[in-house]
Design an enzyme around this catalytic site. Structure first.
Site, PDB file in Angstrom:
ATOM      1  N   LYS A  31       0.833  -1.197   0.000  1.00 23.30           N
ATOM      2  CA  LYS A  31       0.000   0.000   0.000  1.00 23.30           C
ATOM      3  C   LYS A  31       0.875   1.257   0.000  1.00 23.30           C
ATOM      4  O   LYS A  31       0.652   2.175  -0.792  1.00 23.30           O
ATOM      5  CB  LYS A  31      -0.909  -0.020   1.229  1.00 23.30           C
ATOM      6  CG  LYS A  31      -2.097   0.895   1.142  1.00 23.30           C
ATOM      7  CD  LYS A  31      -2.949   0.803   2.416  1.00 23.30           C
ATOM      8  CE  LYS A  31      -3.696  -0.512   2.500  1.00 23.30           C
ATOM      9  NZ  LYS A  31      -4.322  -0.727   3.809  1.00 23.30           N
ATOM     10  N   ARG A  70      -3.704  -1.527  -6.310  1.00 21.22           N
ATOM     11  CA  ARG A  70      -2.943  -2.774  -6.198  1.00 21.22           C
ATOM     12  C   ARG A  70      -3.376  -3.676  -7.341  1.00 21.22           C
ATOM     13  O   ARG A  70      -4.424  -3.456  -7.948  1.00 21.22           O
ATOM     14  CB  ARG A  70      -3.201  -3.446  -4.853  1.00 21.22           C
ATOM     15  CG  ARG A  70      -4.639  -3.849  -4.668  1.00 21.22           C
ATOM     16  CD  ARG A  70      -4.882  -4.496  -3.317  1.00 21.22           C
ATOM     17  NE  ARG A  70      -6.305  -4.621  -3.076  1.00 21.22           N
ATOM     18  CZ  ARG A  70      -6.888  -4.490  -1.908  1.00 21.22           C
ATOM     19  NH1 ARG A  70      -6.172  -4.245  -0.848  1.00 21.22           N
ATOM     20  NH2 ARG A  70      -8.187  -4.625  -1.776  1.00 21.22           N
ATOM     21  N   CYS A 111       7.220 -39.463 -10.839  1.00 18.25           N
ATOM     22  CA  CYS A 111       5.838 -39.915 -10.971  1.00 18.25           C
ATOM     23  C   CYS A 111       5.090 -39.883  -9.651  1.00 18.25           C
ATOM     24  O   CYS A 111       3.973 -40.361  -9.559  1.00 18.25           O
ATOM     25  CB  CYS A 111       5.786 -41.307 -11.582  1.00 18.25           C
ATOM     26  SG  CYS A 111       6.566 -42.547 -10.543  1.00 18.25           S
ATOM     27  N   TYR A 129      11.001 -35.100 -17.443  1.00 18.08           N
ATOM     28  CA  TYR A 129       9.549 -34.904 -17.402  1.00 18.08           C
ATOM     29  C   TYR A 129       9.023 -35.046 -15.978  1.00 18.08           C
ATOM     30  O   TYR A 129       9.691 -35.582 -15.103  1.00 18.08           O
ATOM     31  CB  TYR A 129       8.839 -35.914 -18.323  1.00 18.08           C
ATOM     32  CG  TYR A 129       8.905 -37.348 -17.851  1.00 18.08           C
ATOM     33  CD1 TYR A 129       7.969 -37.844 -16.935  1.00 18.08           C
ATOM     34  CD2 TYR A 129       9.899 -38.212 -18.296  1.00 18.08           C
ATOM     35  CE1 TYR A 129       8.034 -39.155 -16.486  1.00 18.08           C
ATOM     36  CE2 TYR A 129       9.970 -39.514 -17.852  1.00 18.08           C
ATOM     37  CZ  TYR A 129       9.035 -39.990 -16.946  1.00 18.08           C
ATOM     38  OH  TYR A 129       9.106 -41.261 -16.492  1.00 18.08           O
ATOM     39  N   MET A 161      -5.817  -7.000   8.506  1.00 20.41           N
ATOM     40  CA  MET A 161      -5.259  -6.213   9.601  1.00 20.41           C
ATOM     41  C   MET A 161      -6.091  -4.957   9.780  1.00 20.41           C
ATOM     42  O   MET A 161      -7.079  -4.749   9.093  1.00 20.41           O
ATOM     43  CB  MET A 161      -3.812  -5.902   9.313  1.00 20.41           C
ATOM     44  CG  MET A 161      -2.938  -7.135   9.469  1.00 20.41           C
ATOM     45  SD  MET A 161      -1.241  -6.770   9.176  1.00 20.41           S
ATOM     46  CE  MET A 161      -1.319  -6.179   7.529  1.00 20.41           C
ATOM     47  N   ARG A 174      -3.200   3.238   8.527  1.00 21.51           N
ATOM     48  CA  ARG A 174      -3.540   2.056   7.741  1.00 21.51           C
ATOM     49  C   ARG A 174      -2.404   1.046   7.734  1.00 21.51           C
ATOM     50  O   ARG A 174      -1.244   1.414   7.571  1.00 21.51           O
ATOM     51  CB  ARG A 174      -3.822   2.454   6.285  1.00 21.51           C
ATOM     52  CG  ARG A 174      -4.581   3.743   6.126  1.00 21.51           C
ATOM     53  CD  ARG A 174      -4.618   4.240   4.700  1.00 21.51           C
ATOM     54  NE  ARG A 174      -5.326   3.348   3.790  1.00 21.51           N
ATOM     55  CZ  ARG A 174      -5.392   3.533   2.485  1.00 21.51           C
ATOM     56  NH1 ARG A 174      -4.760   4.566   1.928  1.00 21.51           N
ATOM     57  NH2 ARG A 174      -6.050   2.693   1.728  1.00 21.51           N
ATOM     58  N   SER A 231      12.560 -43.379 -12.769  1.00 25.07           N
ATOM     59  CA  SER A 231      11.380 -42.580 -12.487  1.00 25.07           C
ATOM     60  C   SER A 231      11.312 -42.454 -10.975  1.00 25.07           C
ATOM     61  O   SER A 231      11.282 -43.466 -10.260  1.00 25.07           O
ATOM     62  CB  SER A 231      10.131 -43.269 -13.034  1.00 25.07           C
ATOM     63  OG  SER A 231       8.990 -42.532 -12.664  1.00 25.07           O
ATOM     64  N   GLY A 265      -8.299  -6.722   4.347  1.00 27.45           N
ATOM     65  CA  GLY A 265      -9.172  -6.854   5.503  1.00 27.45           C
ATOM     66  C   GLY A 265      -8.605  -7.652   6.664  1.00 27.45           C
ATOM     67  O   GLY A 265      -9.276  -7.862   7.666  1.00 27.45           O
ATOM     68  N   HIS A 274     -16.492  -8.851   1.433  1.00 28.85           N
ATOM     69  CA  HIS A 274     -15.460  -9.737   1.965  1.00 28.85           C
ATOM     70  C   HIS A 274     -15.594 -11.155   1.415  1.00 28.85           C
ATOM     71  O   HIS A 274     -14.634 -11.754   0.933  1.00 28.85           O
ATOM     72  CB  HIS A 274     -15.537  -9.747   3.495  1.00 28.85           C
ATOM     73  CG  HIS A 274     -14.559 -10.674   4.139  1.00 28.85           C
ATOM     74  ND1 HIS A 274     -14.866 -11.975   4.454  1.00 28.85           N
ATOM     75  CD2 HIS A 274     -13.265 -10.498   4.480  1.00 28.85           C
ATOM     76  CE1 HIS A 274     -13.805 -12.542   4.991  1.00 28.85           C
ATOM     77  NE2 HIS A 274     -12.819 -11.679   5.016  1.00 28.85           N
TER      78      HIS A 274
HETATM   79  P1  ADP Z   1      -7.664  -2.334   3.734  1.00 27.06           P
HETATM   80  O1  ADP Z   1      -6.245  -2.628   3.461  1.00 27.06           O
HETATM   81  O2  ADP Z   1      -8.323  -3.301   4.627  1.00 27.06           O
HETATM   82  O3  ADP Z   1      -8.420  -2.019   2.461  1.00 27.06           O
HETATM   83  P2  ADP Z   1      -7.327   0.484   4.117  1.00 27.06           P
HETATM   84  O4  ADP Z   1      -6.168   0.929   4.908  1.00 27.06           O
HETATM   85  O5  ADP Z   1      -7.171   0.557   2.647  1.00 27.06           O
HETATM   86  O6  ADP Z   1      -7.698  -0.958   4.587  1.00 27.06           O
HETATM   87  O7  ADP Z   1      -8.531   1.392   4.565  1.00 27.06           O
HETATM   88  C1  ADP Z   1      -9.833   1.014   4.867  1.00 27.06           C
HETATM   89  C2  ADP Z   1     -10.823   1.950   4.192  1.00 27.06           C
HETATM   90  O8  ADP Z   1     -10.619   3.295   4.611  1.00 27.06           O
HETATM   91  C3  ADP Z   1     -10.700   1.958   2.690  1.00 27.06           C
HETATM   92  O9  ADP Z   1     -11.969   2.013   2.135  1.00 27.06           O
HETATM   93  C4  ADP Z   1      -9.933   3.215   2.410  1.00 27.06           C
HETATM   94  O10 ADP Z   1     -10.201   3.716   1.138  1.00 27.06           O
HETATM   95  C5  ADP Z   1     -10.431   4.148   3.508  1.00 27.06           C
HETATM   96  N1  ADP Z   1      -9.417   5.136   3.820  1.00 27.06           N
HETATM   97  C6  ADP Z   1      -8.164   4.913   4.207  1.00 27.06           C
HETATM   98  N2  ADP Z   1      -7.469   6.038   4.371  1.00 27.06           N
HETATM   99  C7  ADP Z   1      -8.319   7.051   4.076  1.00 27.06           C
HETATM  100  C8  ADP Z   1      -8.183   8.461   4.031  1.00 27.06           C
HETATM  101  N3  ADP Z   1      -7.044   9.049   4.317  1.00 27.06           N
HETATM  102  N4  ADP Z   1      -9.269   9.182   3.692  1.00 27.06           N
HETATM  103  C9  ADP Z   1     -10.442   8.564   3.388  1.00 27.06           C
HETATM  104  N5  ADP Z   1     -10.626   7.234   3.400  1.00 27.06           N
HETATM  105  C10 ADP Z   1      -9.578   6.476   3.737  1.00 27.06           C
HETATM  106 MG    MG Z   2      -7.706  -0.863   1.170  1.00 20.11          MG
END
Ligand code: ADP
Ligand code: MG
Ligand code: MG
Length: 890
Positions: A26, A351, A842, A862, A107, A96, A775, A105, A467
């Site tokens: 990220k 990503r 094998c 192979y 962490m 984040r 083999s 989702g 999710h």
């Molecule tokens: P994950 O890796 O679980 O997607 P994120 O760190 O990307 O978690 O963030 C969770 C949510 O919060 C995402 O929808 C992201 O777009 C939103 N978010 C994160 N940082 C900001 C920010 N600075 N302003 C507005 N929304 C944010």
């Molecule tokens: Mg995210």
């Protein structure tokens, strides 16, 4: 001085996409997007090295970190004009997580950090009171559960009571007054639970959140995700701190997620969901029904909710340009998070998008066609294991079915199983070998083990990016989500649709490609292997060096093997041919015979049947190489076991039951893996090897006549540990062949051996002098090297993996430090003695991508695997070749 913090924003960044290891995925991509001049809210990344330091030093930080964070906060202030804790222009940030590999989702993230009893008023000035207090309560709720460890539902029940009190069904109905009241109650809940007031100082809040993100690296759901995806714990996570932008500032604000191509089909074009006046996770939480991004998707789905294209055309245009730019830049399909704050477009994450196997194929083939990537790159873009999804059956269109309900086609494939309503129950029942469909209102990261245990997932709520949908696609499991007609009652253990109910344990079928749910079991069909699949496999075939064969003994298996592109049979086990129908009687007569003459007479009856099998096999394989292993198992396996069975067989064979029982007892091996079997049996009962050799060679002659393609059978002697054993059986084979030739049936053949005992591997040089091929029988070689059978290993492999005592199940992935050493040594020594020695594998490892890479690296000719894994092996072999070519130029 060590650098622990990297800033980004204002069109520049200290980091870049190349610094993924240090900044996490990220953080590296936020830096890259800032460098590209895209509208990224400014922020900074605390590196993964801080995480490593944190765990190596009793959860403490490097001394310089505090100062570096302060400097970075200053840089955010320079870009935004906002300062932490300021009473007129307060800075709010998100904190984040972000590991090297994407772990969606798994962490924790905290949004709106920096709010307190003072700054909330200033935020109200930016928009309105309702927004400010709603945002404050969101912050206390997230911070409370992520950092302070207060259960999420405690906050939820306060919220629910307040809604009830005010007669509202949705959060959107609550006004500023209500949110103020809720914030007061939230704060009271916090103080009650942790004996301290909710932290008011933004810098305390920040350090609390940073600590919680690092702490979440070791939470159980992150750990199980890592295990599932082979992510080492040593990598650590980075922490991203970033200025907030608000998608919840009213009707001109929104938040959403989008893919640059459709993640289920691979079709080119923006694909995603958004919500007006919402923040962060609202879109994926499944609480409100998200809206489509494009107008065409809206029309397809038939929803009345307007698309982003219609309600925010400018933001939509900017999203489209950003998506195109990012896809061209990364040369791969992207998964984006964006927010629109009062009409201004912000990009928050990019990503590589997770996709179904179908989409992966289409995207790879299309991108090669568009000139965005090369064909070799396209071959590298599809995970071999993911092909499993395509090799899986689909519902038979002709089959009768009763539809229960519709949902979204979240992850393709058909699955049938018993309804189970909780992840824990799924795990338990799976352990008893039951086939299950996990049925939930929506899934959350806690359900991940239940999703692993189930064959398919069905949810009542949530969209294509919920999710359940994202995780199921990643796992290659069929998933139908957002089936709104389902009323699920966890307590009663029922699922109801329009008055009709199904309970836990009832069988249903889901079709993840169509988004449909059916009653009972619906029959399925074999998959098609044409189109993009065929194109990509063709490209893979031009790249790979390793040949791919299949393990097959029945005509059906052999035909499947050829359809899947096998280039021969690497292992035909002849004992399977001894069990069928009437043959078992002949086999038993042979075993019970008193002398060689009696055995010969019984074998005479088996000869034509065995020959017929081989003719069919050779005809199907049409001149491709076929390795046939002479009889391997201990003889007692062909005899009845219980007294009742013995009596039965004795009667039909007209022999004395006592005699039969004596034979059974005499032949029973104390260690069935070793003992009187394999080449030992062929040495003591040479007439077996004679009969099989005749059947093989006569069949080869006849099949060659029929197809016009000469067949050169490879006759394989099992369980050899000493050169003299091979020599002995080889002499029997050659004598028989010479006899046949003298009688007019001269057939080319080769004789080799299975290397499945450590001694054989260690004496490979001298054994190779008497063998045309090796083999590697790595199933038995793993058992004999580890000193434990696969069945016995079942009980400890799981716990061992959990404890980190072993990294991978050695029965699935060739253990490179033990069994792998034996294979490599034997391959090298064997080739020294006999330069042209043909080498193959094998064991089941022949279909495992990591093991295939090993086989490629040590120069085997192979791999041979089960017919259904042949495409996986072809692709894995191609990727292994690309990998080694890369290593050579690097
Ligand atoms: P994950 O890796 O679980 O997607 P994120 O760190 O990307 O978690 O963030 C969770 C949510 O919060 C995402 O929808 C992201 O777009 C939103 N978010 C994160 N940082 C900001 C920010 N600075 N302003 C507005 N929304 C944010
Ligand atoms: Mg995210
Ligand atoms: Mg064996």
């Amino acid at each position: 001085m060590a650098k622990w913090v990297y800033s980004f924003g204002g069109g520049r960044a200290e980091g870049s996409a190349a610094m993924r290891e240090l900044l996490g995925g990220k953080g590296a991509n936020l830096a890259e997007m800032a460098n590209l001049g895209l509208p990224v809210p400014p922020g900074f990344t605390v590196t993964t090295e801080v995480c490593t330091h944190f765990y190596a030093n009793d959860r403490t930080y490097p001394a310089e970190l505090k100062g570096e964070v302060e400097v970075a906060l200053g840089a955010i202030a320079d870009h935004t004009g906002k300062v932490f804790g300021d009473r007129s222009e307060p800075l709010l940030v998100s904190v984040r997580s972000g590991a090297r590999a994407s772990m969606p989702g798994m962490m924790d993230t905290v949004l709106n950090l920096g709010l307190n009893d003072d700054t909330v008023d200033a935020i109200a000035g930016l928009a309105d009171e309702r927004f400010a207090w709603d945002t404050y309560r969101r912050f206390i709720q997230m911070y409370g559960s992520v950092v302070l460890g207060i259960e999420h539902h405690e906050f939820e029940s306060i919220l629910e009571l307040e809604r009830e009190k005010r007669g509202e069904t949705e959060d959107t109905g609550l006004d500023a007054e209500a949110w103020k009241e809720i914030v007061a109650q939230y704060k009271a809940l916090v103080e009650e639970t942790i004996d301290k007031p909710f932290p008011q100082a933004p810098s305390d809040q920040l350090w609390g959140a940073i600590g919680a993100v690092f702490g979440s690296w070791m939470n159980p759901r992150a750990e199980s995700y890592r295990k599932l995806h082979d992510i080492p714990a040593s990598w650590g996570t980075a922490v991203n701190v970033q200025a907030m932008v608000f998608g919840n500032m009213g009707e001109t604000s929104a938040t959403g997620v989008a893919f640059t191509r459709n993640p289920a089909t691979g079709d080119k074009g923006l694909y995603g969901e958004f919500l007006v006046n919402a923040q962060g996770e609202d879109v994926v939480a499944g609480i409100r029904t998200p809206q489509e991004i494009t107008e065409s998707a809206r029309q397809m789905s038939g929803t009345k909710l307007p698309s982003l294209e219609t309600v925010m055309p400018d933001a939509f245009a900017e999203l489209g340009q950003t998506a195109e730019r990012l896809e061209a830049h990364y040369r791969d399909m992207q998964d984006l998070e964006f927010t629109v704050e009062r009409g201004t477009f912000w990009i928050l994450q990019t990503r590589a998008g997770k996709r179904t196997a179908n989409a992966a194929l289409k995207v790879a083939v299309d991108m090669a066609g568009e000139g965005l990537i090369t064909r070799e790159e396209a071959v590298g873009r599809v995970e071999p294991e993911a092909l499993n999804q395509l090799l899986h059956p689909t519902l038979d269109p002709a089959a009768e079915r009763t539809l229960i309900a519709h949902g979204l086609p979240a992850s393709p494939g058909a699955a049938t199983g018993e309804i189970v309503f909780s992840a824990e129950a799924a795990e338990k029942l799976k352990a008893d070998g039951r086939e299950l469909i996990l049925v939930r209102n929506e899934t959350s990261p806690e359900d991940i083990n239940g999703m692993v245990a189930a064959l398919g997932v069905l949810t009542a709520r949530g969209g294509m990016t919920s999710h359940a949908a994202v995780v199921a696609r990643g796992m290659g499991k069929p998933c139908v989500c957002g089936a709104g007609a389902l009323k699920i009652d966890y307590k009663a253990g029922t699922m109801t649709v329009g008055g009709k109910s199904w309970k836990a344990g009832d069988v249903i079928t889901i079709d993840g490609a169509a988004g449909q749910i059916f009653e009972g079991r619906v029959p399925t069909l074999r998959p098609e292997l044409t189109g993009d699949f065929g194109t990509l496999m063709g490209w893979a075939d031009t790249v790979r060096r390793l040949k791919v064969r299949a393990n097959a003994e029945t005509p059906n298996d052999a035909r499947a093997a050829r359809e899947f592109g096998a280039e021969g049979i690497g292992l035909c086990r002849t004992e399977h041919m001894f069990f069928e129908g009437e043959r078992i009687i002949g086999v038993r007569e042979m075993i019970l015979a008193h002398d060689a003459a009696g055995r010969r007479a019984a074998l005479e009856k088996l000869l034509p049947m065995q020959r017929k099998d081989f003719i069919e096999l050779f005809k199907i394989m049409h001149g491709l190489p076929v390795t046939i292993r002479l009889l391997d198992p201990p003889l007692h396996e062909f005899l009845p076991k219980s007294d009742a069975e013995i009596a039965d067989v004795a009667k039909s064979m007209k022999v004395d039951p006592a005699l039969l029982r004596d034979r059974v007892i005499a032949l029973t091996e104390s260690n069935p893996m070793l003992g009187h079997r394999g080449c030992r049996l062929l040495i003591t009962y040479p007439e077996i090897a004679e009969m099989q050799t005749r059947a093989i060679l006569e069949a080869a002659a006849e099949a060659a006549k029929a197809t016009g393609e000469p067949v050169t059978p490879e006759i394989m002697v099992p369980l050899v540990g000493m050169r003299s054993e091979l020599d002995h059986v080889r002499a029997t084979i050659e004598r028989t062949a010479a006899d046949l030739a003298a009688n007019g049936t001269a057939v080319e053949y080769t004789v080799g051996t299975m290397i499945e005992l450590p001694r054989a591997a260690l004496r490979a040089q001298e054994i190779a002098e008497g063998a045309d091929f090796f083999s590697f029988g790595t199933n038995d070689l793993t058992q004999t090297t580890f000193g434990i059978s696969r069945d016995d290993a079942h009980g400890f492999i799981g716990p061992y993996l959990g404890l980190g005592l072993i990294e991978k199940d050695p029965f699935v992935t060739l253990d490179p430090d033990g069994v792998g050493v034996l294979v490599r040594v034997a391959a090298n020594e064997g080739r020294k003695a006999r330069p042209g020695l043909k080498l193959g594998i094998c064991g089941e490892h022949g279909g495992d991508p990591a093991s295939i890479r090993f086989c490629d690296a040590i120069g085997l000719d192979y791999v041979s695997c089960s017919p259904f894994r042949v495409p996986i092996a072809r692709l894995a072999a191609a990727q292994a070749a690309l990998h080694s070519a890369q290593n050579q130029t690097a």
